[in-house]
Each structure stands twice: as structure tokens, then as C-alpha cells.
Design a protein around this motif. Structure first.
Motif, PDB file in Angstrom:
ATOM      1  N   ARG A  13       0.890  -1.331  -0.069  1.00 16.82           N
ATOM      2  CA  ARG A  13      -0.147   0.126   0.009  1.00 16.82           C
ATOM      3  C   ARG A  13       0.898   1.176  -0.059  1.00 16.82           C
ATOM      4  O   ARG A  13       0.859   2.106   1.018  1.00 16.82           O
ATOM      5  CB  ARG A  13      -0.787   0.125   1.309  1.00 16.82           C
ATOM      6  N   PRO A  14       1.565   1.486  -1.091  1.00 21.13           N
ATOM      7  CA  PRO A  14       2.420   2.571  -1.176  1.00 21.13           C
ATOM      8  C   PRO A  14       1.597   3.796  -1.578  1.00 21.13           C
ATOM      9  O   PRO A  14       1.999   4.307  -2.482  1.00 21.13           O
ATOM     10  CB  PRO A  14       3.470   2.182  -2.141  1.00 21.13           C
ATOM     11  N   CYS A  15       0.855   4.419  -0.361  1.00 22.31           N
ATOM     12  CA  CYS A  15      -0.248   5.271  -0.726  1.00 22.31           C
ATOM     13  C   CYS A  15       0.438   6.911  -0.967  1.00 22.31           C
ATOM     14  O   CYS A  15       1.547   7.028  -0.225  1.00 22.31           O
ATOM     15  CB  CYS A  15      -1.360   5.291   0.201  1.00 22.31           C
ATOM     16  N   ASP A  16      -0.206   7.544  -1.886  1.00 27.07           N
ATOM     17  CA  ASP A  16       0.260   9.157  -2.193  1.00 27.07           C
ATOM     18  C   ASP A  16       0.238   9.843  -0.969  1.00 27.07           C
ATOM     19  O   ASP A  16       0.995  10.736  -0.758  1.00 27.07           O
ATOM     20  CB  ASP A  16      -0.609   9.771  -3.331  1.00 27.07           C
ATOM     21  N   GLU A  17      -0.804   9.676  -0.055  1.00 28.34           N
ATOM     22  CA  GLU A  17      -0.908  10.530   1.117  1.00 28.34           C
ATOM     23  C   GLU A  17       0.002  10.556   2.110  1.00 28.34           C
ATOM     24  O   GLU A  17       0.839  11.568   2.513  1.00 28.34           O
ATOM     25  CB  GLU A  17      -2.267  10.168   1.930  1.00 28.34           C
ATOM     26  N   LEU A  18       0.739   9.060   2.267  1.00 29.19           N
ATOM     27  CA  LEU A  18       1.789   8.990   3.351  1.00 29.19           C
ATOM     28  C   LEU A  18       3.061   9.309   2.710  1.00 29.19           C
ATOM     29  O   LEU A  18       3.924  10.100   3.346  1.00 29.19           O
ATOM     30  CB  LEU A  18       1.797   7.234   3.522  1.00 29.19           C
TER      31      LEU A  18
END
Length: 303
Positions: free
Chosen positions: A173-178
Motif C-alpha cells: 500500500r504505497p499510498c500517495d498521502e503517506l
């Protein structure tokens, strides 16, 4: 209009440490700072003792603490826009509402020392579990950095002022928000960004790792490192001034992150947003880091 950095303030040592951290953060990000004080039932629920030395009467909680803390921060951070707000209500709903309008919400944690770690109170844990904006937990005795330098308002700190920002990244889950939060934090501090990913061998080899051939093990490690580099490549392009250190280590991610926190100015971990009304809503990695990190911890919610 820019979202403010909001800090929950109750006069306890943990909230005063959080207020100082929040002022530094607002200064770095060129954002206004809001000191938020919940009047009803604040004392037994969120803070237990004041370090300012006055009798904890309602008038004291409602007027003197925000005023004195605001004056103190204004002296330490000239030019910083600081406002105070008093809200009638219990801490949890007040802080939940504040989180929705904040760029980041900052809360204190009662510190237990370097070995024992954080003691995250029930209110803080509940806010962390439900907030849909980043929340930072600060322990007394910690600051933005041991070499914290307040640069003139509107200017960047000298390079090398801050230790690395450490990001725990789950490649599933390499999410943009993080990623955006971590890169922004490193860029604001002109600090390196150390990205830590913990991974494990396939289940068939966990019982006896010696069964796996060295070339297979090396291939798995190389593939994991490639995946991490691919996830970070677009963000390196967006933040060319940020020096990124990539670290793929076999083992539990929480163990590696807690170890890395000893040399960090900020720890950044993610939390998956869940709409369920029950449950802790904090994953095991975030939970472990929150309780054992030597640095302030930013928990960033994501889908």
C-alpha cells in the motif's frame, strides 16, 4: 486559506511539549498555529497535572493556560501567527472535529523514558483511530530535533539542522498521502528521508531459512529493493532536493522502525482508514511504533 497546525492544550507537561513541537512545525511549514483547549472534563480525561503551577480551576484552564502558552511561543517564534480557541465539550469529540480542519493535529503523550517508550492515553488513541488527517504524538523531553534552530520567519532552516525523517513504507500500500507527508516533512526540514521497508521470506522458508538457496534469497532481496525504488521514483522527481535513503530489511517492520527512531527527528507511519465504529483502527506496526519510538510519531491516514 491554509489549514492550521492545531495542538490540543491542557497544561500538562505532555501537552506543553506538544505545543512547542507544533509551533516549530507551523514555523517550518509557514502555517498558522492554533492552541485548542476543551473546557469541559478536560482535566481527568486528557491531562492530569499542570506544569505552570496554578490551581486547576475552570477559569484557570479556560483562560490562563492558553494565554501563557501563547505568549511563551510567540517569544520563541517571532512572526508566527498564533490563535487560541476554547471549546465547551469533552476532549474526544472536540479533538475529532479539530482534526478535520487541521493540516496536522498534535497531541501529547505521557513519556515513560527511552526504554519503556510512550504511554498513549485513551483519548489520543481514539483520535488516532478515527482522524482522517495526520496526527502527531509528542512525548515530553522530545523536540523537533536536539539541534533545533528557529530560522527567521519565512526562511528555511540550515541544512543539517534536523536528523532524518524516517518513513515506514508497506509496499503493498504505497499510498500517495503517506509518501507526500513524509517527503514534505523532509523538505521542510532540509533533512534526509530514510525509507524503511521490512519484509519476510516466503512462508515455506520461515521454519528453516537455511533451506532457501543463497541465490534465491538474494533474488528475493533484489526484487524487494527494486519494488521499493519503483515506488519512490516519482516522488524523488517531485522532491529533487530531498536526499532519500532506501532500506529493505528482513524481519518485522516495527522492530526496524523503532530502532531507526533513535536517530530520527520524526517517524512517519500510515493507518488505513476504516469506517467501522468498533475496533482500534491502528495496525500492529503503527501501534508498536507509537509506544516505543524515541522520536515524535506522525500517523497518516490513507484509503
Amino acid at each position: 486559506m491554509s489549514r492550521p497546525v492545531i495542538v490540543g492544550l491542557d497544561g500538562s507537561p505532555s501537552s506543553l511539549a506538544a505545543a512547542e513541537w507544533a509551533a516549530c512545525e507551523a514555523h517550518l511549514r509557514r502555517l498558522p498555529l492554533k492552541l485548542l483547549h476543551a473546557l469541559e472534563d478536560w482535566t481527568p480525561s486528557y491531562g492530569h497535572a499542570t506544569s505552570i503551577g496554578a490551581t486547576p480551576s475552570p477559569q484557570y484552564w479556560g483562560e490562563r493556560i492558553p494565554r501563557e502558552v501563547s505568549q511563551r511561543l510567540a517569544e520563541r517564534h517571532p512572526g508566527l501567527e498564533i490563535t487560541t480557541e476554547q471549546v465547551d465539550g469533552r476532549p474526544l469529540p472536540v479533538l475529532d472535529a479539530a482534526a478535520q480542519e487541521a493540516e496536522v493535529l498534535v497531541l501529547g503523550s505521557r513519556g515513560l523514558g527511552a526504554v519503556t517508550g510512550f504511554l498513549v492515553g485513551s483519548v489520543s488513541q481514539a483520535v488516532l483511530a478515527h482522524a482522517e488527517r495526520p496526527v502527531v504524538i509528542v512525548r515530553p523531553g522530545t523536540s523537533q530535533d536536539s539541534n533545533d534552530v528557529s530560522a527567521p520567519n519565512g526562511s528555511q532552516p540550515p541544512a543539517g539542522t534536523y536528523r532524518p525523517v524516517v518513513l515506514g513504507l508497506d509496499l503493498s500500500r504505497p499510498c500517495d498521502e503517506l509518501l507526500e507527508y513524509a517527503f514534505d516533512a523532509a523538505a521542510a526540514r532540509r533533512a534526509p528521508l530514510r525509507v524503511v521497508h521490512g519484509w519476510n521470506m516466503p512462508p515455506a522458508f520461515t521454519f528453516d531459512p537455511a533451506l532457501i538457496a543463497p541465490e534465491v534469497r538474494d533474488g528475493l532481496a533484489a526484487g524487494t529493493a527494486t519494488a521499493l525504488g519503483d515506488a519512490l521514483r516519482p516522488w524523488r522527481g517531485k522532491y529533487p532536493a530531498v536526499h532519500v535513503e532506501e532500506e529493505c530489511s528482513v524481519g518485522h517492520a516495527a522492530d526496524h522502525l523503532v530502532e531507526a527512531s533513535a536517530d530520527a527527528s520524526l517517524m512517519v507511519v500510515g493507518r488505513r482508514i476504516r469506517r467501522s465504529a468498533i475496533g482500534t483502527h491502528l495496525g500492529p506496526v503503527a501501534h508498536a511504533v507509537l509506544h516505543h519510538s524515541a522520536a515524535p510519531v506522525a500517523v497518516v491516514p490513507h484509503p
